[in-house]
Design an enzyme around this catalytic site. Sequence first.
Site, PDB file in Angstrom:
ATOM      1  N   ASP A  11      -0.111 -15.350  -4.834  1.00 54.92           N
ATOM      2  CA  ASP A  11       0.753 -14.366  -5.481  1.00 54.92           C
ATOM      3  C   ASP A  11       2.005 -14.266  -4.608  1.00 54.92           C
ATOM      4  O   ASP A  11       2.027 -14.767  -3.481  1.00 54.92           O
ATOM      5  CB  ASP A  11       0.040 -13.011  -5.572  1.00 54.92           C
ATOM      6  CG  ASP A  11       0.940 -11.938  -6.171  1.00 54.92           C
ATOM      7  OD1 ASP A  11       1.581 -12.211  -7.207  1.00 54.92           O
ATOM      8  OD2 ASP A  11       1.053 -10.842  -5.591  1.00 54.92           O
ATOM      9  N   SER A  12       3.011 -13.571  -5.120  1.00 53.29           N
ATOM     10  CA  SER A  12       4.203 -13.347  -4.315  1.00 53.29           C
ATOM     11  C   SER A  12       3.890 -12.442  -3.118  1.00 53.29           C
ATOM     12  O   SER A  12       4.654 -12.400  -2.163  1.00 53.29           O
ATOM     13  CB  SER A  12       5.286 -12.713  -5.176  1.00 53.29           C
ATOM     14  OG  SER A  12       4.776 -11.557  -5.807  1.00 53.29           O
ATOM     15  N   TYR A  43       9.110 -11.859  -6.599  1.00 52.59           N
ATOM     16  CA  TYR A  43       9.492 -12.976  -7.459  1.00 52.59           C
ATOM     17  C   TYR A  43      10.125 -12.476  -8.768  1.00 52.59           C
ATOM     18  O   TYR A  43      10.825 -13.219  -9.444  1.00 52.59           O
ATOM     19  CB  TYR A  43       8.254 -13.800  -7.837  1.00 52.59           C
ATOM     20  CG  TYR A  43       7.702 -14.723  -6.776  1.00 52.59           C
ATOM     21  CD1 TYR A  43       8.154 -14.674  -5.455  1.00 52.59           C
ATOM     22  CD2 TYR A  43       6.718 -15.650  -7.095  1.00 52.59           C
ATOM     23  CE1 TYR A  43       7.632 -15.530  -4.488  1.00 52.59           C
ATOM     24  CE2 TYR A  43       6.196 -16.506  -6.147  1.00 52.59           C
ATOM     25  CZ  TYR A  43       6.649 -16.443  -4.847  1.00 52.59           C
ATOM     26  OH  TYR A  43       6.121 -17.293  -3.912  1.00 52.59           O
ATOM     27  N   CYS A  74      -0.065 -14.450  -9.868  1.00 58.06           N
ATOM     28  CA  CYS A  74       1.205 -13.750 -10.113  1.00 58.06           C
ATOM     29  C   CYS A  74       1.651 -13.965 -11.566  1.00 58.06           C
ATOM     30  O   CYS A  74       1.740 -15.113 -12.025  1.00 58.06           O
ATOM     31  CB  CYS A  74       2.244 -14.318  -9.154  1.00 58.06           C
ATOM     32  SG  CYS A  74       3.880 -13.629  -9.348  1.00 58.06           S
ATOM     33  N   ASN A  75       1.931 -12.889 -12.263  1.00 62.93           N
ATOM     34  CA  ASN A  75       2.377 -13.006 -13.661  1.00 62.93           C
ATOM     35  C   ASN A  75       3.715 -13.724 -13.755  1.00 62.93           C
ATOM     36  O   ASN A  75       3.929 -14.570 -14.628  1.00 62.93           O
ATOM     37  CB  ASN A  75       2.510 -11.622 -14.291  1.00 62.93           C
ATOM     38  CG  ASN A  75       1.182 -10.948 -14.498  1.00 62.93           C
ATOM     39  OD1 ASN A  75       0.654 -10.916 -15.589  1.00 62.93           O
ATOM     40  ND2 ASN A  75       0.593 -10.418 -13.424  1.00 62.93           N
ATOM     41  N   GLU A 153       4.507  -0.971  -3.843  1.00 60.84           N
ATOM     42  CA  GLU A 153       4.515  -1.563  -2.491  1.00 60.84           C
ATOM     43  C   GLU A 153       4.690  -0.483  -1.421  1.00 60.84           C
ATOM     44  O   GLU A 153       4.192  -0.609  -0.319  1.00 60.84           O
ATOM     45  CB  GLU A 153       5.672  -2.566  -2.356  1.00 60.84           C
ATOM     46  CG  GLU A 153       5.501  -3.822  -3.156  1.00 60.84           C
ATOM     47  CD  GLU A 153       4.684  -4.879  -2.429  1.00 60.84           C
ATOM     48  OE1 GLU A 153       4.761  -4.962  -1.202  1.00 60.84           O
ATOM     49  OE2 GLU A 153       3.948  -5.614  -3.128  1.00 60.84           O
ATOM     50  N   CYS A 185       1.592  -7.360 -14.973  1.00 59.12           N
ATOM     51  CA  CYS A 185       2.091  -7.522 -13.603  1.00 59.12           C
ATOM     52  C   CYS A 185       0.970  -7.109 -12.660  1.00 59.12           C
ATOM     53  O   CYS A 185       0.243  -6.146 -12.943  1.00 59.12           O
ATOM     54  CB  CYS A 185       3.320  -6.643 -13.381  1.00 59.12           C
ATOM     55  SG  CYS A 185       3.892  -6.660 -11.672  1.00 59.12           S
ATOM     56  N   HIS A 187       0.876  -5.535  -9.970  1.00 59.68           N
ATOM     57  CA  HIS A 187       0.915  -4.218  -9.331  1.00 59.68           C
ATOM     58  C   HIS A 187       0.565  -3.070 -10.287  1.00 59.68           C
ATOM     59  O   HIS A 187       0.235  -1.974  -9.849  1.00 59.68           O
ATOM     60  CB  HIS A 187       2.312  -3.942  -8.780  1.00 59.68           C
ATOM     61  CG  HIS A 187       2.652  -4.770  -7.576  1.00 59.68           C
ATOM     62  ND1 HIS A 187       2.614  -6.141  -7.585  1.00 59.68           N
ATOM     63  CD2 HIS A 187       3.038  -4.408  -6.331  1.00 59.68           C
ATOM     64  CE1 HIS A 187       2.960  -6.586  -6.389  1.00 59.68           C
ATOM     65  NE2 HIS A 187       3.234  -5.555  -5.611  1.00 59.68           N
TER      66      HIS A 187
HETATM   67  N1  DGL Z   1       3.247 -10.504  -8.547  1.00 64.10           N
HETATM   68  C1  DGL Z   1       4.369 -10.199  -9.399  1.00 64.10           C
HETATM   69  C2  DGL Z   1       3.923 -10.295 -10.857  1.00 64.10           C
HETATM   70  O1  DGL Z   1       2.760 -10.194 -11.181  1.00 64.10           O
HETATM   71  C3  DGL Z   1       4.940  -8.849  -9.107  1.00 64.10           C
HETATM   72  C4  DGL Z   1       5.639  -8.770  -7.772  1.00 64.10           C
HETATM   73  C5  DGL Z   1       6.887  -9.606  -7.711  1.00 64.10           C
HETATM   74  O2  DGL Z   1       7.865  -9.337  -8.435  1.00 64.10           O
HETATM   75  O3  DGL Z   1       6.875 -10.541  -6.920  1.00 64.10           O
HETATM   76  O4  DGL Z   1       4.749 -10.460 -11.706  1.00 64.10           O
END
Ligand code: DGL
Length: 264
Positions: A11-12, A43, A74-75, A153, A185, A187
């Site tokens: 993931d990011s 991301y 990560c989405n 976060e 997402c 989060h």
């Molecule tokens: N992990 C990212 C997502 O699921 C969210 C955090 C990011 O923007 O990196 O889209």
Amino acid sequence: MTKNRPIGMFDSGLGGLTVMQQLVKTLPHENIVYYGDTARLPYGGKSRETIIRYSIENAIFLIEKNIKVLVVACNTATSQALDKMQQIFGLPVIGVIDPGAEHAVETSSHGRIAVLGTRGTIQSEAYQKAILQRSPNAFILPIACPLFVPLVEEGCIDHPATRMLVREYLMPLKDQNIDTILLGCTHYPLLKNLIREEVGEHISIIDSATSCAEKVAVLLDEMNIRKASTPPLYQYYVSDDPHKFQILGSSFLGMSIKGVETKQ
Ligand code: DGL
């Protein structure tokens, strides 16, 4: 033996730990290597080219750890880079969007689905396409919620500012008879209670993590590479401060995190 090789996931940053939590529940014996690209987070607002480049680098790092399957937790990375990774790499690569879309279509009573995600995920239209493929008459309300990630976060899960933003972002739902909200997402599952308070009990709120974990389980069984019942090993790598990841990560994962290493 392939069965004992780990599942790799990236993931990011921390968010993908919500996907790992479901993977651990569904597949409690699997070894997992998690990579959080914390130095380059977020991301969500980055260009497609950048996300593809980051995703390929992350995948190579994990493939070098001898993983048997790659999960793109990560989405945003799934929406922009999954196809590319599936073309390049010779191992199964699973993202969160198709499982999430499938779950939304199964859950929705009248095909009126709101999709919440980062700007990148919403603009890619990946969820919209995946839902329409399965339910061509669905009404989809896509909403980018770029400020949710930094708030989560920062641990502002139940903060007045977060409440205000939830209200603001969900305003378009008014009078649209939405029956299902898809949290697109990593989060957003941490904001589920706030969202529930805002929209009431009559709307289903789902995320991609559970269905992604189920899809991984089906794949392992199809390929006959599910690990036997020995205790699992979890490894964590990050590209920035491991200490911060260790402290904050446990609320995403729902269990304590030990031995976080920095990617060399
Ligand atoms: N992990 C990212 C997502 O699921 C969210 C955090 C990011 O923007 O990196 O889209």
